[in-house]
Design a protein around this motif. Structure first.
Motif, PDB file in Angstrom:
ATOM      1  N   GLU A 104      -3.416  -8.787   7.264  1.00 49.31           N
ATOM      2  CA  GLU A 104      -3.348  -8.195   5.700  1.00 49.31           C
ATOM      3  C   GLU A 104      -2.178  -7.318   5.627  1.00 49.31           C
ATOM      4  OE1 GLU A 104      -6.102  -5.243   3.772  1.00 49.31           O
ATOM      5  OE2 GLU A 104      -7.093  -7.178   3.514  1.00 49.31           O
ATOM      6  N   PRO A 105      -1.268  -7.645   4.645  1.00 46.16           N
ATOM      7  CA  PRO A 105      -0.397  -6.865   4.244  1.00 46.16           C
ATOM      8  C   PRO A 105      -0.365  -5.295   3.809  1.00 46.16           C
ATOM      9  CG  PRO A 105      -0.244  -8.739   2.917  1.00 46.16           C
ATOM     10  CD  PRO A 105      -1.651  -8.490   3.397  1.00 46.16           C
ATOM     11  N   PRO A 106       0.473  -4.475   3.904  1.00 45.36           N
ATOM     12  CA  PRO A 106       0.306  -2.984   3.614  1.00 45.36           C
ATOM     13  C   PRO A 106      -0.454  -2.795   2.100  1.00 45.36           C
ATOM     14  CG  PRO A 106       2.591  -3.324   4.721  1.00 45.36           C
ATOM     15  CD  PRO A 106       1.770  -4.670   4.555  1.00 45.36           C
ATOM     16  N   VAL A 107      -1.106  -1.823   2.081  1.00 42.32           N
ATOM     17  CA  VAL A 107      -1.724  -1.527   0.634  1.00 42.32           C
ATOM     18  C   VAL A 107      -1.002  -0.256   0.279  1.00 42.32           C
ATOM     19  CG1 VAL A 107      -3.712  -0.703  -0.555  1.00 42.32           C
ATOM     20  CG2 VAL A 107      -3.943  -2.141   1.422  1.00 42.32           C
ATOM     21  N   LEU A 108      -0.355  -0.689  -0.955  1.00 45.98           N
ATOM     22  CA  LEU A 108       0.674   0.486  -1.536  1.00 45.98           C
ATOM     23  C   LEU A 108      -0.117   1.215  -2.583  1.00 45.98           C
ATOM     24  CD1 LEU A 108       4.085  -1.317  -1.684  1.00 45.98           C
ATOM     25  CD2 LEU A 108       2.739   0.094   0.048  1.00 45.98           C
ATOM     26  N   TRP A 109      -1.082   0.626  -3.143  1.00 55.13           N
ATOM     27  CA  TRP A 109      -1.819   1.293  -4.389  1.00 55.13           C
ATOM     28  C   TRP A 109      -3.330   0.768  -4.487  1.00 55.13           C
ATOM     29  CZ3 TRP A 109      -3.879  -1.098  -8.786  1.00 55.13           C
ATOM     30  CH2 TRP A 109      -3.929  -0.180  -9.966  1.00 55.13           C
ATOM     31  N   THR A 110      -4.120   1.836  -4.708  1.00 57.92           N
ATOM     32  CA  THR A 110      -5.495   1.493  -4.957  1.00 57.92           C
ATOM     33  C   THR A 110      -6.102   2.089  -6.287  1.00 57.92           C
ATOM     34  OG1 THR A 110      -6.562   3.326  -3.738  1.00 57.92           O
ATOM     35  CG2 THR A 110      -5.846   1.236  -2.638  1.00 57.92           C
ATOM     36  N   GLU A 111      -6.931   1.517  -6.946  1.00 57.04           N
ATOM     37  CA  GLU A 111      -7.764   1.918  -7.856  1.00 57.04           C
ATOM     38  C   GLU A 111      -9.014   1.407  -8.300  1.00 57.04           C
ATOM     39  OE1 GLU A 111      -5.921   3.243 -11.746  1.00 57.04           O
ATOM     40  OE2 GLU A 111      -7.690   1.884 -12.731  1.00 57.04           O
ATOM     41  N   GLY A 112     -10.097   2.076  -7.846  1.00 58.84           N
ATOM     42  CA  GLY A 112     -11.615   1.508  -7.848  1.00 58.84           C
ATOM     43  C   GLY A 112     -11.547   0.472  -6.704  1.00 58.84           C
ATOM     44  N   ALA A 113     -11.874  -0.845  -7.196  1.00 54.48           N
ATOM     45  CA  ALA A 113     -11.939  -1.740  -6.044  1.00 54.48           C
ATOM     46  C   ALA A 113     -10.809  -2.495  -5.813  1.00 54.48           C
ATOM     47  CB  ALA A 113     -13.098  -2.569  -6.139  1.00 54.48           C
ATOM     48  N   SER A 114      -9.740  -2.165  -6.605  1.00 55.20           N
ATOM     49  CA  SER A 114      -8.482  -2.995  -6.531  1.00 55.20           C
ATOM     50  C   SER A 114      -7.473  -2.498  -5.696  1.00 55.20           C
ATOM     51  CB  SER A 114      -7.948  -3.097  -7.912  1.00 55.20           C
ATOM     52  OG  SER A 114      -8.998  -3.628  -8.776  1.00 55.20           O
ATOM     53  N   GLY A 156      11.741 -16.426   1.113  1.00 53.03           N
ATOM     54  CA  GLY A 156      12.867 -17.073   0.188  1.00 53.03           C
ATOM     55  C   GLY A 156      13.474 -16.196  -0.723  1.00 53.03           C
ATOM     56  N   GLY A 157      13.290 -14.823  -0.826  1.00 53.65           N
ATOM     57  CA  GLY A 157      13.974 -14.129  -1.707  1.00 53.65           C
ATOM     58  C   GLY A 157      13.158 -13.434  -2.750  1.00 53.65           C
ATOM     59  N   ALA A 158      11.962 -13.250  -2.794  1.00 56.86           N
ATOM     60  CA  ALA A 158      10.967 -12.573  -3.775  1.00 56.86           C
ATOM     61  C   ALA A 158      10.289 -11.657  -2.914  1.00 56.86           C
ATOM     62  CB  ALA A 158       9.998 -13.516  -4.174  1.00 56.86           C
ATOM     63  N   ARG A 159       9.608 -10.492  -3.640  1.00 52.29           N
ATOM     64  CA  ARG A 159       8.994  -9.644  -2.929  1.00 52.29           C
ATOM     65  C   ARG A 159       7.605  -9.673  -3.898  1.00 52.29           C
ATOM     66  NH1 ARG A 159       9.487  -2.921  -2.576  1.00 52.29           N
ATOM     67  NH2 ARG A 159       7.708  -2.762  -1.248  1.00 52.29           N
ATOM     68  N   PRO A 160       6.541 -10.319  -3.093  1.00 49.70           N
ATOM     69  CA  PRO A 160       5.089 -10.452  -3.962  1.00 49.70           C
ATOM     70  C   PRO A 160       4.495  -8.991  -3.679  1.00 49.70           C
ATOM     71  CG  PRO A 160       5.644 -12.434  -2.816  1.00 49.70           C
ATOM     72  CD  PRO A 160       6.820 -11.541  -2.090  1.00 49.70           C
ATOM     73  N   LEU A 161       3.927  -8.725  -4.759  1.00 47.52           N
ATOM     74  CA  LEU A 161       3.023  -7.686  -4.685  1.00 47.52           C
ATOM     75  C   LEU A 161       1.730  -8.225  -5.539  1.00 47.52           C
ATOM     76  CD1 LEU A 161       5.341  -4.800  -6.248  1.00 47.52           C
ATOM     77  CD2 LEU A 161       4.727  -5.076  -3.823  1.00 47.52           C
ATOM     78  N   LEU A 162       0.791  -8.250  -4.530  1.00 45.98           N
ATOM     79  CA  LEU A 162      -0.582  -9.147  -4.818  1.00 45.98           C
ATOM     80  C   LEU A 162      -1.447  -8.278  -5.487  1.00 45.98           C
ATOM     81  CD1 LEU A 162      -2.266 -11.730  -5.162  1.00 45.98           C
ATOM     82  CD2 LEU A 162      -2.874 -11.099  -2.688  1.00 45.98           C
ATOM     83  N   LEU A 163      -1.873  -8.360  -6.724  1.00 50.62           N
ATOM     84  CA  LEU A 163      -3.129  -7.567  -7.112  1.00 50.62           C
ATOM     85  C   LEU A 163      -4.326  -8.108  -6.603  1.00 50.62           C
ATOM     86  CD1 LEU A 163      -4.407  -5.239  -8.863  1.00 50.62           C
ATOM     87  CD2 LEU A 163      -4.064  -6.601 -10.807  1.00 50.62           C
ATOM     88  N   ASP A 164      -5.081  -7.325  -5.749  1.00 49.82           N
ATOM     89  CA  ASP A 164      -6.279  -7.894  -5.263  1.00 49.82           C
ATOM     90  C   ASP A 164      -7.425  -7.241  -5.950  1.00 49.82           C
ATOM     91  OD1 ASP A 164      -8.740  -8.863  -3.845  1.00 49.82           O
ATOM     92  OD2 ASP A 164      -8.127  -7.528  -2.127  1.00 49.82           O
ATOM     93  N   TRP A 165      -8.123  -7.946  -6.898  1.00 50.01           N
ATOM     94  CA  TRP A 165      -9.041  -7.240  -7.904  1.00 50.01           C
ATOM     95  C   TRP A 165     -10.230  -6.586  -7.057  1.00 50.01           C
ATOM     96  CZ3 TRP A 165      -7.425  -6.480 -12.607  1.00 50.01           C
ATOM     97  CH2 TRP A 165      -6.802  -7.360 -13.222  1.00 50.01           C
ATOM     98  N   GLY A 166     -10.614  -7.073  -6.046  1.00 51.18           N
ATOM     99  CA  GLY A 166     -11.923  -6.627  -5.360  1.00 51.18           C
ATOM    100  C   GLY A 166     -13.130  -7.179  -5.894  1.00 51.18           C
ATOM    101  N   GLU A 167     -14.106  -6.494  -5.418  1.00 44.53           N
ATOM    102  CA  GLU A 167     -15.456  -6.669  -5.817  1.00 44.53           C
ATOM    103  C   GLU A 167     -15.949  -5.475  -6.926  1.00 44.53           C
ATOM    104  OE1 GLU A 167     -19.124  -9.154  -5.820  1.00 44.53           O
ATOM    105  OE2 GLU A 167     -17.463  -9.459  -4.324  1.00 44.53           O
ATOM    106  N   PRO A 168     -16.245  -6.160  -8.108  1.00 46.82           N
ATOM    107  CA  PRO A 168     -16.732  -5.231  -9.191  1.00 46.82           C
ATOM    108  C   PRO A 168     -18.035  -4.188  -8.783  1.00 46.82           C
ATOM    109  CG  PRO A 168     -17.385  -7.303 -10.145  1.00 46.82           C
ATOM    110  CD  PRO A 168     -16.619  -7.379  -8.593  1.00 46.82           C
ATOM    111  N   GLY A 169     -17.783  -2.958  -8.909  1.00 48.29           N
ATOM    112  CA  GLY A 169     -18.721  -2.118  -8.560  1.00 48.29           C
ATOM    113  C   GLY A 169     -18.532  -0.666  -9.382  1.00 48.29           C
ATOM    114  N   GLY A 170     -19.604  -0.121  -9.453  1.00 43.42           N
ATOM    115  CA  GLY A 170     -19.627   1.217 -10.343  1.00 43.42           C
ATOM    116  C   GLY A 170     -19.250   0.885 -11.698  1.00 43.42           C
TER     117      GLY A 170
END
Length: 417
Positions: A104-114, A156-170
């Motif tokens: 898994e790539p490094p996690v740079l930001w979190t909020e809730g399950a995301s 190939g020359g991009a830096r993807p930052l993927l928003l993983d929404w996660g499971e809705p909770g709370g």
């Protein structure tokens, strides 16, 4: 499979087995068309079309000198063989030893399950905020070493930052689409811009494309471009009856939504299965014939594991999507609103790339083309693939990844990036 959780798919299994059984009964020799046939009671109600088909079969058998009772036996044997092939395919899938183990790539930001996952890239890489759908795991874009759109883009020359929404909770179980766009997504964009040190390209896939479209209208300044992959717009463009039938399930699902606060994965899978009742069974029959050690079998298992490891949908979002998008066709009618403002693709002046796969059965091409027609000047690309195959299929690199990367790299450079 030692140490790995047992597979639950294809989900919901009871529904797929019931559909196969129903298909078997429906395909049996038409009732009462000949004496001695193995069939339902001759009193079973049939439509005029059914009676005409029974008469056609009876005439064809008579013309060929075939005994109707022997024909009925042959049909029964063929149906039993189909059922056996389906069960073999399902068992082969559930027993297959493959399990995805990509780091898994490094996690740079979190909020809730995301979480915001950093796929890296070269020092001069073009930053890219990737927004997947809310109803499936985000790793469809990073499925296997040889089937990872995000790792390809990073190389190939991009830096993807993927928003993983996660499971809705709370609190997320009470989220509306406005909550997701004006809250979670806008803050993810701010985090991505801070990480990149300047504007980013926004890429949305399927439902994520709709959310990204609303975000681009609200916050164009931090964006360098907008890529929309298989993004629907006119939900009734190709088959209005199908769209309305999906919306009609909402009252049936409402007690479940009220009790759980989400539309659970099995209910979502059942809705998808209803759009192509025989499709699941057919693909598992085919899988049962593959060499389990082949690359094709490995990719099939990876895709099925992803499909069956879905994400529940917050109840308010389920109501908006089924009732608003499918039932009332609010996007195409100009009636879909985020924070009170109608989402209007024509108001977005960013450079745009719209991938509309030619063989998409989830988002019919006509639905996505309606969006392209509202975005003057957008580059429209038609991959010769389906909804999932476009991003993770064997031809994805040729059909989508390379054209998308070329478009990203051709965008004007931003200061400081």
């Amino acid at each position: 499979m030692t140490g790995a959780p047992p597979r639950r798919g294809p989900r919901p299994l009871a529904l797929h087995l019931a559909l196969a059984l129903a298909t078997r009964w429906a395909a049996r020799t038409p009732p009462g068309f000949a004496p001695g046939s193995r069939s339902w009671s001759g009193a079973w109600p049939r439509s005029r079309q059914g009676r005409q088909e029974a008469a056609r079969i009876a005439a064809a058998l008579a013309e060929g000198g075939h005994r109707p009772d022997q024909f009925a036996i042959a049909v029964e044997r063929a149906l039993l063989a189909r059922d056996a092939a389906l069960l073999r395919g399902i068992l082969a899938y559930r027993r297959h030893p493959f399990h995805r183990d990509l780091p898994e790539p490094p996690v740079l930001w979190t909020e809730g399950a995301s979480r915001l996952l950093d796929y890296g890239g070269r020092p001069d890489a073009r930053p890219l905020l990737v927004v997947p759908s809310l109803v499936n795991r985000s790793h469809i874009l990073d499925l296997l070493p040889e089937a990872s759109m995000l790792r390809f883009l990073a190389a190939g020359g991009a830096r993807p930052l993927l928003l993983d929404w996660g499971e809705p909770g709370g609190a997320e179980r009470g989220f509306t689409l406005t909550d997701y766009v004006t809250g979670r997504l806008e803050r993810a964009l701010a985090a991505a811009v801070g990480i990149a040190g300047g504007p980013v390209v926004l890429l949305g896939y399927c439902m994520g494309g709709l959310l990204g479209l609303a975000l681009a209208q609200r916050r164009p300044a931090p964006l360098r471009g907008l890529a929309l992959l298989a993004t629907p717009w006119d939900f009734q463009a190709e088959d209005p009856a199908r769209a309305r039938s999906l919306a009609a399930t909402l009252p049936v699902l409402e007690p479940l939504l009220q009790r759980l606060g989400v539309l659970p994965v099995d209910a979502l899978q059942a809705l998808f299965a209803a759009q192509d009742p025989g499709g699941i069974a057919e693909k598992f029959r085919h899988f049962g014939q593959l060499d389990p050690d082949s690359p094709q079998a490995r990719r099939f298992v990876a895709l099925e594991d992803w499909l069956n490891d879905g994400v529940a949908l917050a109840a308010p979002v389920a109501r908006e999507a089924l009732g608003g998008w499918y039932g009332e066709n609010t996007p195409a009618r100009g009636a879909w609103r985020i924070a009170g403002e109608a989402v209007d693709p024509a108001a977005i002046v960013l450079p745009a790339f719209l991938a509309i796969p030619a063989r998409d059965r989830i988002v019919p091409p006509a639905s996505a083309l309606a969006l392209a027609g509202r975005m003057a000047g957008g580059l429209v690309h038609h991959p010769a693939a389906g909804h999932v195959g476009m991003v993770a299929g064997t031809a994805a690199k040729r059909e989508l990844w390379r054209p998308l990367l070329s478009w990203i790299k051709a965008l004007p450079a931003a200061a400081g990036v």
